[in-house]
Design a protein around this motif. Structure first.
Motif, short mmCIF file in Angstrom:
data_model
loop_
_atom_site.label_atom_id
_atom_site.label_comp_id
_atom_site.label_asym_id
_atom_site.label_seq_id
_atom_site.Cartn_x
_atom_site.Cartn_y
_atom_site.Cartn_z
N PRO A 94 -5.30 2.14 3.19
CA PRO A 94 -6.73 1.85 3.35
C PRO A 94 -7.09 1.58 4.80
O PRO A 94 -6.25 1.10 5.58
N LEU A 95 -8.33 1.88 5.16
CA LEU A 95 -8.81 1.54 6.50
C LEU A 95 -8.72 0.04 6.69
O LEU A 95 -9.02 -0.74 5.78
N GLU A 121 -8.04 -6.73 8.59
CA GLU A 121 -9.16 -6.94 7.68
C GLU A 121 -9.50 -5.62 6.98
O GLU A 121 -9.72 -4.60 7.64
N LEU A 122 -9.51 -5.65 5.65
CA LEU A 122 -9.84 -4.47 4.87
C LEU A 122 -11.36 -4.33 4.75
O LEU A 122 -12.11 -5.27 5.05
N HIS A 134 0.82 -1.22 0.00
CA HIS A 134 0.00 0.00 0.00
C HIS A 134 0.85 1.27 0.00
O HIS A 134 0.52 2.25 0.65
N GLY A 135 1.98 1.23 -0.68
CA GLY A 135 2.82 2.41 -0.81
C GLY A 135 3.76 2.67 0.34
O GLY A 135 4.53 3.62 0.31
N ALA A 136 3.72 1.85 1.38
CA ALA A 136 4.59 2.04 2.54
C ALA A 136 5.62 0.91 2.59
O ALA A 136 5.43 -0.15 2.01
N ALA A 184 -10.00 -2.40 16.63
CA ALA A 184 -10.07 -1.01 16.18
C ALA A 184 -9.83 -0.94 14.68
O ALA A 184 -9.10 -1.74 14.10
N THR A 185 -10.46 0.05 14.05
CA THR A 185 -10.27 0.29 12.63
C THR A 185 -9.34 1.48 12.48
O THR A 185 -9.57 2.55 13.05
#
Length: 124
Positions: A46-47, A111-112, A15-17, A86-87
């Motif tokens: 993304p969350l 979990e996405l 994810h770009g990291a 937590a999200t």
């Protein structure tokens, strides 16, 4: 005595990291995982909902952290405690790469929103 040299750390990108893992079962850890995260300028992860507690310490830069719908700007030296269930969302709205240190227990999964589950290799 397990010593993980910086030259032995394993790097993963998602994810770009970039995640540079130091403490994992493969390096001798029995209960905890720890890694350095590098979040480039403009990155928005993304969350995701985590199943383990994470301790997220920002070493350099600034980030927007969204935790269960509440967004806070954190700066170098700040620590965020992310409880299981937590999200979490992480965004770097600045022009500089942010650097973090994260510690969690072995077995972390995320979990996405689409229901897919990521099992990060740097945390298992």
């Amino acid at each position: 005595m397990p010593v993980v040299r910086s030259s032995e750390a394993v790097t993963h990108e998602i994810h770009g990291a970039r995640f540079i893992s130091y403490a994992t079962p493969l390096s001798g850890s029995k209960e905890l995982c720890a890694w350095r995260g590098e979040i480039p300028a403009g990155t928005k992860a993304p969350l995701h909902t985590v199943n383990r507690e994470e301790i997220f310490h920002l070493l350099a830069g600034e980030l927007l952290i969204t935790l269960d719908g509440r967004t806070e700007r954190i700066t170098a030296g700040d620590t965020v405690i992310i409880n299981p269930g937590a999200t979490l969302g992480v965004e770097n709205p600045t022009q500089e790469t942010a650097v973090s240190w994260v510690t969690t227990s072995i077995g972390l999964q995320a979990e996405l929103a689409d229901g897919s589950v990521i099992t990060p290799p740097w945390a298992n």
